[in-house]
Design a protein around this motif. Structure first.
Motif, PDB file in Angstrom:
ATOM      1  N   LEU A   1      35.343 -20.514 -42.567  1.00 33.67           N
ATOM      2  CA  LEU A   1      34.835 -19.545 -41.608  1.00 33.67           C
ATOM      3  C   LEU A   1      35.361 -19.918 -40.227  1.00 33.67           C
ATOM      4  CD1 LEU A   1      32.951 -17.091 -41.167  1.00 33.67           C
ATOM      5  CD2 LEU A   1      31.130 -18.731 -40.636  1.00 33.67           C
ATOM      6  N   MET A   2      36.132 -18.991 -39.649  1.00 33.32           N
ATOM      7  CA  MET A   2      36.702 -19.203 -38.319  1.00 33.32           C
ATOM      8  C   MET A   2      36.015 -18.282 -37.321  1.00 33.32           C
ATOM      9  SD  MET A   2      40.667 -18.715 -36.968  1.00 33.32           S
ATOM     10  CE  MET A   2      41.298 -20.172 -37.806  1.00 33.32           C
ATOM     11  N   THR A   3      35.559 -18.860 -36.213  1.00 33.59           N
ATOM     12  CA  THR A   3      34.968 -18.083 -35.126  1.00 33.59           C
ATOM     13  C   THR A   3      35.939 -18.071 -33.960  1.00 33.59           C
ATOM     14  OG1 THR A   3      32.738 -18.723 -35.806  1.00 33.59           O
ATOM     15  CG2 THR A   3      32.992 -17.812 -33.597  1.00 33.59           C
ATOM     16  N   LEU A   4      36.208 -16.873 -33.472  1.00 29.69           N
ATOM     17  CA  LEU A   4      37.196 -16.687 -32.411  1.00 29.69           C
ATOM     18  C   LEU A   4      36.568 -15.997 -31.212  1.00 29.69           C
ATOM     19  CD1 LEU A   4      39.937 -15.287 -34.769  1.00 29.69           C
ATOM     20  CD2 LEU A   4      40.219 -17.400 -33.470  1.00 29.69           C
ATOM     21  N   GLU A   5      36.984 -16.396 -30.035  1.00 29.76           N
ATOM     22  CA  GLU A   5      36.587 -15.705 -28.814  1.00 29.76           C
ATOM     23  C   GLU A   5      37.654 -14.665 -28.504  1.00 29.76           C
ATOM     24  OE1 GLU A   5      34.753 -17.137 -24.625  1.00 29.76           O
ATOM     25  OE2 GLU A   5      36.780 -17.863 -25.055  1.00 29.76           O
ATOM     26  N   ALA A   6      37.280 -13.392 -28.641  1.00 31.53           N
ATOM     27  CA  ALA A   6      38.212 -12.285 -28.417  1.00 31.53           C
ATOM     28  C   ALA A   6      37.405 -11.110 -27.873  1.00 31.53           C
ATOM     29  CB  ALA A   6      38.926 -11.904 -29.708  1.00 31.53           C
ATOM     30  N   PRO A   7      37.039 -11.131 -26.590  1.00 32.52           N
ATOM     31  CA  PRO A   7      36.078 -10.181 -26.027  1.00 32.52           C
ATOM     32  C   PRO A   7      36.448  -8.703 -26.182  1.00 32.52           C
ATOM     33  CG  PRO A   7      36.449 -12.006 -24.514  1.00 32.52           C
ATOM     34  CD  PRO A   7      37.460 -12.144 -25.604  1.00 32.52           C
ATOM     35  N   GLN A   8      37.716  -8.367 -25.986  1.00 34.76           N
ATOM     36  CA  GLN A   8      38.093  -6.950 -26.049  1.00 34.76           C
ATOM     37  C   GLN A   8      37.910  -6.388 -27.457  1.00 34.76           C
ATOM     38  OE1 GLN A   8      41.714  -5.676 -23.722  1.00 34.76           O
ATOM     39  NE2 GLN A   8      42.024  -7.896 -23.599  1.00 34.76           N
ATOM     40  N   ILE A   9      38.409  -7.110 -28.453  1.00 35.16           N
ATOM     41  CA  ILE A   9      38.314  -6.627 -29.829  1.00 35.16           C
ATOM     42  C   ILE A   9      36.872  -6.707 -30.319  1.00 35.16           C
ATOM     43  CG2 ILE A   9      39.068  -7.007 -32.197  1.00 35.16           C
ATOM     44  CD1 ILE A   9      41.734  -7.986 -31.090  1.00 35.16           C
TER      45      ILE A   9
ATOM     46  N   GLU B   1      28.369  -8.971 -27.245  1.00 34.79           N
ATOM     47  CA  GLU B   1      27.949  -9.537 -25.963  1.00 34.79           C
ATOM     48  C   GLU B   1      28.605 -10.897 -25.731  1.00 34.79           C
ATOM     49  OE1 GLU B   1      23.751  -9.652 -25.570  1.00 34.79           O
ATOM     50  OE2 GLU B   1      23.503  -7.466 -25.710  1.00 34.79           O
ATOM     51  N   ALA B   2      28.679 -11.702 -26.778  1.00 34.36           N
ATOM     52  CA  ALA B   2      29.306 -13.024 -26.638  1.00 34.36           C
ATOM     53  C   ALA B   2      30.823 -12.949 -26.700  1.00 34.36           C
ATOM     54  CB  ALA B   2      28.794 -13.964 -27.722  1.00 34.36           C
TER      55      ALA B   2
END
Length: 274
Positions: free
Chosen positions: A22-30, A64-65
């Motif tokens: 499980l990979m968590t990515l920070e990608a606000p626009q998508i 939101e995150a």
């Protein structure tokens, strides 16, 4: 929202089952725009010799995150390399995503009761749909299947979602090939049982969504057709461009050849030529 090419940052990447990560990515626009059923096309950092991006369904998102979660299985060189990428590693901020891509799940506007069927990692692309249906007050039942108990990596999250919804069953119905959890054998017997129980109770399903190995989807689609329940499937195909230009991911349908990347990945099961 139009497609964007967003540079994402890896926040975590950990094993959650046999060859499952499980990979968590920070990608606000998508993350702010993606809808249930859509996917991202990833340029995996550290693999410059491999120029093609890789498609990954989105398991969950927090708008939101600004985060996305991707459940993937290590099956070859590329995905094995992905398992080594970490939040504190040299490539943590170098993940490039194109998204959101594809056709979303489209349950009927007046849906009252839905059945979602996930086989293996196919449970992940259904989770945002489950959240959407539950939040809309739709009675939502879930069937999950996997080879072993350890491979039912999405089970606990589905359990938590359903337990918090008064109109839903407390837990998904589960089957494992080896009988280590739930019913022994394929989950298709649970689908057949759920369809029959709902009809007998006078509360038949008016929507069914399935994602998993193609033989599973074919069988479940046939069950839905026999029961007269509208059914959608999410088709997995190898992709090159991911934007509909290269025609490498076609699916045969009654409307001709359709592109899984932009005409899908979600299709009306009645239109798929199996």
């Amino acid at each position: 929202m139009a497609l964007v090419n967003e540079r994402a940052r890896i926040l975590s990447n950990a094993g959650v089952g046999p060859s499952l990560y499980l990979m968590t990515l920070e990608a606000p626009q998508i993350a702010a725009a993606i809808e249930p059923g859509q996917f991202v096309h990833m340029k995996v950092p550290g693999m410059e010799a491999h120029i093609l991006r890789r498609p990954f369904s989105v398991y969950a998102r927090d708008g939101e995150a600004g985060t996305l979660e991707i459940l993937y299985q290590a099956v070859g060189f590329g995905s094995a390399h992905m398992t080594e990428l970490q939040a504190d590693g040299p490539f943590a901020g170098d993940v490039e995503l194109v998204g959101p891509v594809g056709r979303i799940w489209q349950p009927p506007a007046d849906v009252r009761r839905a059945l979602l069927v996930g086989g293996g990692v196919g449970a992940a692309p259904l989770f945002m749909l489950a959240e959407s249906l539950v939040n809309a007050g739709v009675r939502t039942d879930v069937v999950l299947g996997a080879q072993t108990q350890a491979a039912l990596s999405c089970r606990e999250r589905y359990e938590a979602l359903l337990a918090a919804a008064p109109a839903c069953d407390d837990a998904p119905r589960c089957a494992t090939d080896d009988g280590s959890f739930g019913r022994e054998g394929f989950c298709t017997s649970l689908v057949e049982e759920a369809l029959a129980d709902a009809k007998a109770a006078g509360e038949p399903y008016d929507y069914l969504a399935v994602c998993g190995p193609e033989p599973l989807m074919r069988i479940v689609a046939a069950m839905a057709a026999e029961a007269g329940v509208p059914c959608e499937v999410s088709m997995e195909r190898r992709m090159a461009c991911g934007i509909g230009a290269c025609l490498s991911c076609v699916v045969d349908t009654t409307d001709g050849k359709q592109r899984a990347c932009v005409d899908g990945p979600v299709f009306d099961a009645r239109k798929v030529v199996w």
